[in-house]
Design an enzyme around this catalytic site. Structure first.
Site, PDB file in Angstrom:
ATOM      1  N   LYS A 168      66.962   7.386  13.305  1.00 44.02           N
ATOM      2  CA  LYS A 168      67.164   6.776  14.607  1.00 44.02           C
ATOM      3  C   LYS A 168      67.851   7.803  15.517  1.00 44.02           C
ATOM      4  CE  LYS A 168      71.697   4.544  14.493  1.00 44.02           C
ATOM      5  NZ  LYS A 168      72.229   5.025  15.761  1.00 44.02           N
ATOM      6  N   HIS A 198      70.386   3.684   8.265  1.00 49.55           N
ATOM      7  CA  HIS A 198      71.242   3.756   7.083  1.00 49.55           C
ATOM      8  C   HIS A 198      71.953   2.436   6.803  1.00 49.55           C
ATOM      9  CE1 HIS A 198      74.398   4.534  10.134  1.00 49.55           C
ATOM     10  NE2 HIS A 198      75.203   3.986   9.245  1.00 49.55           N
ATOM     11  N   LYS A 202      72.982  -0.358   2.767  1.00 46.80           N
ATOM     12  CA  LYS A 202      74.221  -0.903   2.229  1.00 46.80           C
ATOM     13  C   LYS A 202      73.913  -2.034   1.247  1.00 46.80           C
ATOM     14  CE  LYS A 202      77.138   0.238   6.217  1.00 46.80           C
ATOM     15  NZ  LYS A 202      78.159   0.994   5.471  1.00 46.80           N
ATOM     16  N   GLU A 236      83.988  -0.368  15.356  1.00 48.93           N
ATOM     17  CA  GLU A 236      84.481   0.942  14.948  1.00 48.93           C
ATOM     18  C   GLU A 236      85.820   1.197  15.620  1.00 48.93           C
ATOM     19  OE1 GLU A 236      80.625   2.783  16.268  1.00 48.93           O
ATOM     20  OE2 GLU A 236      80.846   3.819  14.349  1.00 48.93           O
ATOM     21  N   ASP A 255      72.643   2.484  20.974  1.00 53.30           N
ATOM     22  CA  ASP A 255      73.097   3.164  19.768  1.00 53.30           C
ATOM     23  C   ASP A 255      73.233   2.214  18.592  1.00 53.30           C
ATOM     24  OD1 ASP A 255      74.090   5.489  18.349  1.00 53.30           O
ATOM     25  OD2 ASP A 255      76.078   4.582  18.465  1.00 53.30           O
ATOM     26  N   HIS A 260      70.917  -1.427  14.282  1.00 51.16           N
ATOM     27  CA  HIS A 260      71.756  -2.034  13.254  1.00 51.16           C
ATOM     28  C   HIS A 260      71.895  -3.548  13.418  1.00 51.16           C
ATOM     29  CE1 HIS A 260      72.522   1.980  12.179  1.00 51.16           C
ATOM     30  NE2 HIS A 260      73.658   2.180  12.780  1.00 51.16           N
ATOM     31  N   LYS A 356      83.280   0.733  20.301  1.00 51.93           N
ATOM     32  CA  LYS A 356      84.134   1.841  19.892  1.00 51.93           C
ATOM     33  C   LYS A 356      85.584   1.521  20.242  1.00 51.93           C
ATOM     34  CE  LYS A 356      81.018   5.061  18.683  1.00 51.93           C
ATOM     35  NZ  LYS A 356      81.015   5.717  17.353  1.00 51.93           N
TER      36      LYS A 356
END
Length: 506
Positions: A168, A198, A202, A236, A255, A260, A356
């Site tokens: 991505k 990714h 998980k 995050e 992003d 995700h 963030k």
């Protein structure tokens, strides 16, 4: 709740990849290759999951020898592997590792790459099998894919066992994603294209399907009759760091949400697939995304909140980060309310948030159930009561827990919320493999269920593009500031339909 097992760790290992293969890493000395792929390869080698006939060929513009490249990967494994490397395993893997300089615009370099691959085939018995992994910046994808196709390294036109992995972002909007898929389609069949996210590697994300479709007591509850709302959080606590330049072109919506968070929404909302294989699973995920569809400007104004972190606690504001414009309007926080308009979920709000510099690093899905129809326990002693919740913890710890009410000890009828929890590490007495280990192994084996399909990517971009367009043209909702270390703007609760609903962080 006791969740210990009597199984040995080895019993959980998957079957190894069988097909002979050369893994070609374009951009093979970059950060992704060093931090993620080299440790993943080592751990797969230690668990004896790589094909018997296997080799690695790193490729980049910089001239260097095989031994110099091996030194780079050796140091990367020593620094980033989840477990201390065994010297004999690492050195065996490095003896199967090679390097070839490549300037994508030079035909002679491609001829030399082809010659080197044939040489490796002869030495290791890999018989032309290829897994091409693009570890390059996204802006290099188009030219590199075209060159791969033109110079005969691609899968179509008779080359068996050739697949391509692409990281991505898969485009920056619907149009660019469609162009990228079209370009890939010139040289590769869709079944040979592995768009990697990714997050899908998980353990708890993979376990969503197992939890739902192998446990008959839970799946009947996941629908509009029982569920009040679903919250998906990926938070995050760090800032953009050195990625300010990239983040200025992306923001939290592109992003994180486009891939995700929407992938997680699909897994919790999808219908049971006809089979547990890649195509059937992805068919159901596409149906979920299409049931959401594009939002109108009015819906965007009511159902989204966007924010940007401001200086606090010694942490700089986003606009003070390297590579970020002093007047940037890019969001570092996004909260959304989405609706899946199908018979299973009609009327159930799905709340998504990511950002963030939030309170802490956490990833989770919280399914909040409706309260009982007749409240028998509503007296003052029961004032701590909470709705029943099903919580999937994705990071930093991985596991699943159920929150419900129980009577506290003593003569009074005093209810308090309690939890039954399942933790991966303690239950199976072995660390979970890193996401890239599972995804790289699946790509080597040709298993596609954890990778995004082209129509899936385009359906997610339709949703995200409709939000971005409304933000850009109508300016609603406005960009709000929040201090570093907070959980986003105070107005993030504006997306809720129920005044009693609040953001859940287990």
């Amino acid at each position: 709740m006791s969740t210990s097992t009597d199984y040995f760790a080895e019993s959980f290992l998957p079957r190894p990849a069988r097909n002979p293969c050369v893994l070609v890493l374009f951009g093979g000395a970059g950060a992704l290759a060093q931090r993620k792929l080299a440790p993943a390869l080592y751990n797969l080698a230690q668990d004896r999951l790589l094909p018997r006939e296997f080799a690695v060929l790193g490729s980049a513009r910089t001239p260097r020898s095989d031994d110099a490249y091996r030194d780079i990967l050796r140091q990367a494994v020593q620094q980033h592997s989840r477990r201390p490397p065994k010297p004999e395993v690492l050195e065996s893997l490095l003896r199967q590792t090679y390097y070839q300089p490549l300037r994508p615009d030079r035909q002679a370099d491609w001829k030399e790459l082809g010659r080197r691959l044939r040489e490796i085939d002869d030495r290791h018995g890999t018989t032309g099998g290829r897994l091409l992994y693009l570890c390059t910046p996204p802006e290099a994808y188009a030219s590199l894919i075209s060159a791969i196709g033109r110079h005969g390294t691609a899968a179509k036109d008779g080359r068996p066992g050739c697949r391509i992995v692409i990281e991505k972002p898969f485009g920056s909007d619907l149009d660019s994603a469609a162009r990228l898929s079209g370009l890939l389609g010139q040289w590769f069949d869709e079944s040979a294209i592995y768009r990697i996210d990714h997050f899908l590697g998980k353990e708890t994300v993979q376990n969503l399907l197992v939890f739902r479709f192998s446990n008959a007591i839970f799946e009947p509850l996941l629908n509009r009759g029982w569920v009040h709302d679903v919250q998906i959080t990926v938070a995050e606590d760090d800032g953009v760091g050195e990625r300010g330049g990239y983040y200025e072109t992306a923001g939290a919506l592109r992003d994180m949400v486009q891939n995700h968070l929407l992938q997680l929404l699909c897994l919790i909302a999808m219908e049971p697939p006809l089979r547990m294989d890649g195509e059937a699973i992805r068919d159901e995920k596409v149906k979920v995304l299409r049931a959401i569809g594009a939002l109108t400007p009015g819906e965007v104004a009511r159902q989204t909140v966007r924010g940007q972190y401001a200086a606090a606690g010694g942490k700089p504001a986003y606009r003070a980060e390297p590579g970020v414009a002093a007047d940037s309007q890019v969001e570092t926080y996004a909260a959304l309310r989405l609706e899946v308009r199908n018979p299973r979920w009609a009327g159930v709000p799905f709340y998504l948030r990511t950002g963030k510099r939030l309170g802490r690093r956490v990833g989770e899905i919280v399914v909040t159930f409706k309260r009982e129809a007749v409240p028998l326990f509503s007296r003052p002693e029961c004032d701590w009561r909470l709705p029943n919740r099903l919580i999937f913890r994705l990071q930093p710890e991985e596991g699943i827990c159920i929150a419900f009410d129980a009577k506290a000890p003593g003569p009074r009828l005093l209810l308090r919320p309690v939890r039954m929890a399942f933790n991966y590490r303690s239950s199976f007495e072995m660390p979970s493999p890193e996401a890239y280990e599972r995804l790289l192994l699946d790509a080597l084996k040709g298993e596609s269920s954890l990778f995004a399909r082209g129509d899936e990517v385009e359906a997610s971009w339709q949703i995200v593009d409709s939000i971005r367009a409304a933000w850009a043209h109508a300016g609603l909702p406005p960009l709000l500031e929040y201090p570093c270390g907070n959980w986003g703007p105070d107005q993030a609760g504006n997306v809720f339909t129920d005044p009693e609903t609040s953001w859940q962080t287990a």
